[in-house]
Design a protein around this motif. Structure first.
Motif, PDB file in Angstrom:
ATOM      1  N   TRP A  39      12.809  39.404 -16.112  1.00  0.00           N
ATOM      2  CA  TRP A  39      13.450  39.403 -16.944  1.00  0.00           C
ATOM      3  C   TRP A  39      12.620  40.593 -17.791  1.00  0.00           C
ATOM      4  O   TRP A  39      13.789  41.164 -17.812  1.00  0.00           O
ATOM      5  N   ILE A  40      11.953  41.336 -17.324  1.00  0.00           N
ATOM      6  CA  ILE A  40      11.142  42.062 -18.463  1.00  0.00           C
ATOM      7  C   ILE A  40      12.420  43.607 -17.889  1.00  0.00           C
ATOM      8  O   ILE A  40      13.114  44.415 -18.428  1.00  0.00           O
ATOM      9  N   THR A  41      12.965  43.511 -16.459  1.00  0.00           N
ATOM     10  CA  THR A  41      13.140  44.717 -16.139  1.00  0.00           C
ATOM     11  C   THR A  41      14.466  44.587 -15.650  1.00  0.00           C
ATOM     12  O   THR A  41      15.974  45.124 -16.493  1.00  0.00           O
ATOM     13  N   ASN A  42      14.765  43.540 -16.146  1.00  0.00           N
ATOM     14  CA  ASN A  42      16.970  42.861 -15.476  1.00  0.00           C
ATOM     15  C   ASN A  42      17.345  42.464 -17.044  1.00  0.00           C
ATOM     16  O   ASN A  42      18.198  43.373 -17.670  1.00  0.00           O
ATOM     17  N   LEU A  43      16.053  42.740 -18.241  1.00  0.00           N
ATOM     18  CA  LEU A  43      16.279  42.933 -19.846  1.00  0.00           C
ATOM     19  C   LEU A  43      16.820  44.032 -20.389  1.00  0.00           C
ATOM     20  O   LEU A  43      16.335  44.437 -21.520  1.00  0.00           O
ATOM     21  N   THR A  88      15.943  47.953 -25.272  1.00  0.00           N
ATOM     22  CA  THR A  88      16.472  49.732 -25.198  1.00  0.00           C
ATOM     23  C   THR A  88      18.003  49.384 -24.032  1.00  0.00           C
ATOM     24  O   THR A  88      18.247  47.932 -23.681  1.00  0.00           O
ATOM     25  N   HIS A  89      18.851  50.646 -23.607  1.00  0.00           N
ATOM     26  CA  HIS A  89      20.214  50.112 -23.160  1.00  0.00           C
ATOM     27  C   HIS A  89      20.679  48.878 -23.775  1.00  0.00           C
ATOM     28  O   HIS A  89      21.461  48.764 -23.379  1.00  0.00           O
ATOM     29  N   ILE A  90      20.368  49.190 -24.999  1.00  0.00           N
ATOM     30  CA  ILE A  90      21.459  48.564 -26.323  1.00  0.00           C
ATOM     31  C   ILE A  90      22.629  48.857 -26.480  1.00  0.00           C
ATOM     32  O   ILE A  90      23.593  48.484 -26.767  1.00  0.00           O
ATOM     33  N   ASP A  91      22.574  50.314 -27.108  1.00  0.00           N
ATOM     34  CA  ASP A  91      23.697  51.274 -27.429  1.00  0.00           C
ATOM     35  C   ASP A  91      24.033  52.056 -26.680  1.00  0.00           C
ATOM     36  O   ASP A  91      23.972  52.391 -26.105  1.00  0.00           O
ATOM     37  N   GLU A  92      25.490  51.662 -26.511  1.00  0.00           N
ATOM     38  CA  GLU A  92      26.238  52.120 -25.044  1.00  0.00           C
ATOM     39  C   GLU A  92      25.579  53.983 -25.627  1.00  0.00           C
ATOM     40  O   GLU A  92      26.220  54.367 -25.386  1.00  0.00           O
ATOM     41  N   ARG A  93      26.116  54.514 -27.141  1.00  0.00           N
ATOM     42  CA  ARG A  93      26.218  55.633 -27.404  1.00  0.00           C
ATOM     43  C   ARG A  93      24.787  56.322 -27.143  1.00  0.00           C
ATOM     44  O   ARG A  93      24.716  57.643 -26.794  1.00  0.00           O
ATOM     45  N   VAL A 124      13.163  32.610 -21.790  1.00  0.00           N
ATOM     46  CA  VAL A 124      13.825  33.649 -21.709  1.00  0.00           C
ATOM     47  C   VAL A 124      15.015  33.392 -22.690  1.00  0.00           C
ATOM     48  O   VAL A 124      16.012  33.976 -22.527  1.00  0.00           O
ATOM     49  N   ILE A 125      15.695  31.764 -23.259  1.00  0.00           N
ATOM     50  CA  ILE A 125      16.668  32.118 -24.400  1.00  0.00           C
ATOM     51  C   ILE A 125      16.094  31.885 -25.186  1.00  0.00           C
ATOM     52  O   ILE A 125      16.838  33.171 -25.772  1.00  0.00           O
ATOM     53  N   LYS A 164      17.213  36.374 -24.058  1.00  0.00           N
ATOM     54  CA  LYS A 164      18.148  36.880 -24.208  1.00  0.00           C
ATOM     55  C   LYS A 164      19.615  36.193 -25.683  1.00  0.00           C
ATOM     56  O   LYS A 164      19.729  37.233 -25.673  1.00  0.00           O
ATOM     57  N   GLY A 165      18.755  35.451 -26.308  1.00  0.00           N
ATOM     58  CA  GLY A 165      19.482  35.217 -27.609  1.00  0.00           C
ATOM     59  C   GLY A 165      18.950  36.515 -28.547  1.00  0.00           C
ATOM     60  O   GLY A 165      20.164  36.827 -29.335  1.00  0.00           O
ATOM     61  N   MET A 166      18.568  36.878 -28.653  1.00  0.00           N
ATOM     62  CA  MET A 166      17.456  37.969 -29.597  1.00  0.00           C
ATOM     63  C   MET A 166      18.283  39.078 -28.464  1.00  0.00           C
ATOM     64  O   MET A 166      18.853  40.433 -29.744  1.00  0.00           O
ATOM     65  N   ARG A 167      18.361  39.800 -28.089  1.00  0.00           N
ATOM     66  CA  ARG A 167      19.059  40.923 -27.086  1.00  0.00           C
ATOM     67  C   ARG A 167      20.737  40.769 -27.930  1.00  0.00           C
ATOM     68  O   ARG A 167      21.032  41.622 -27.815  1.00  0.00           O
ATOM     69  N   GLU A 168      21.394  39.751 -26.964  1.00  0.00           N
ATOM     70  CA  GLU A 168      22.521  39.256 -27.644  1.00  0.00           C
ATOM     71  C   GLU A 168      22.935  39.618 -28.879  1.00  0.00           C
ATOM     72  O   GLU A 168      23.985  40.409 -29.453  1.00  0.00           O
ATOM     73  N   LEU A 169      21.967  39.645 -29.936  1.00  0.00           N
ATOM     74  CA  LEU A 169      21.892  39.641 -31.460  1.00  0.00           C
ATOM     75  C   LEU A 169      22.196  41.140 -31.651  1.00  0.00           C
ATOM     76  O   LEU A 169      22.749  41.446 -32.695  1.00  0.00           O
TER      77      LEU A 169
END
Length: 258
Positions: A170-174, A192-197, A242-243, A246-251
């Motif tokens: 999950w560290i690698t994929n997220l 990281t890799h959250i902001d498309e800009r 993992v929930i 994934k949930g915090m990354r989506e937020l």
């Protein structure tokens, strides 16, 4: 009944011949009315009223005399009852006095027994206080040991939560890394890799591991607390980390886009 006197005709004529021609002295006198009939009637009414007054007075005297006799009879009966009540009270007083004397003797005996029990109680209290101090000391030692064991167990649990083979995946994929947050009971998750800009722009949150349930104290960028709470509810129910990740990354992604 006597017949009215009627003078003869000759006598009347004689008197008429002897009567003076002009008015006599008796005819010139004023007429006097003594009112004997009215006086007699008033006297009769007064007599009737006086008799009625006397009769009423006699009747009232009789009634008062009868009432007086009744009152005297009641007073005598009351006196007799009072005398009887006094005799009863005297008997009760004597009995009460005997009872009081008996209770006083029993009270003295009870006071002596209470004094003896009080002395025993004081001895027991002193012994109990000594035992309480020993128990408190022992309990303090037990609590200190338990606290140390709980702290060690929490540290072990905090470490064991993340000692899973899937964590590296999950560290690698997220696109995530884990760092310390300056406290022994907190971990910092950085995405990281959250902001498309700007793929290098970071978003992070601090996870508190001091209790059984997960809790998020700080995060950047700032998220709505109710949304974070909903994620924490799902995580604490399932106990799957993992929930939370994934949930915090989506937020964070949603916040970046906004």
């Amino acid at each position: 009944m006597s017949s009215a006197f009627e003078p003869s005709l000759s006598t009347s004529q004689h008197r008429q011949s002897m009567a003076p021609v002009g008015p006599s002295a008796a005819d010139t006198l004023p007429s006097i009315d003594f009112g004997f009939d009215d006086l007699r009637d008033r006297m009769a009414k007064f007599t009737a009223r006086f008799d009625a007054f006397i009769e009423q007075g006699k009747k009232r005297v009789y009634e008062e005399r009868n009432q007086f006799r009744m009152n005297m009879a009641e007073l005598q009966e009351d006196q007799r009852m009072k005398k009887r009540d006094i005799e009863i009270v005297q008997v009760k007083t004597s009995t009460h006095q005997q009872t009081v004397e008996k209770e006083e003797a029993e009270t003295r005996e009870m006071e002596a027994a209470i004094a003896s029990l009080a002395a025993q109680r004081d001895n027991h209290l002193a012994t109990r206080e000594a035992l309480k101090e020993q128990i408190a000391q022992t309990q303090a030692e037990i609590d200190a040991r338990l606290a140390a064991q709980r702290a060690y167990a929490q540290r072990q649990e905090a470490q064991s939560r993340f000692n899973v083979p899937e964590l590296d995946f999950w560290i690698t994929n997220l696109c995530m890394r884990i760092e310390g947050a300056g406290h022994s009971d907190r971990l910092k998750f950085i995405f990281t890799h959250i902001d498309e800009r700007n793929w290098e722009r970071e978003a992070w949150f601090e996870l508190v591991t001091s209790s059984r349930d997960y809790d998020v104290k700080h995060c950047r960028p700032k998220l709505e607390r109710d949304k974070v709470e909903r994620v924490l509810e799902r995580v604490n129910e399932s106990r799957e980390l993992v929930i939370l990740l994934k949930g915090m990354r989506e937020l964070f992604v949603e916040a970046m886009r906004a």
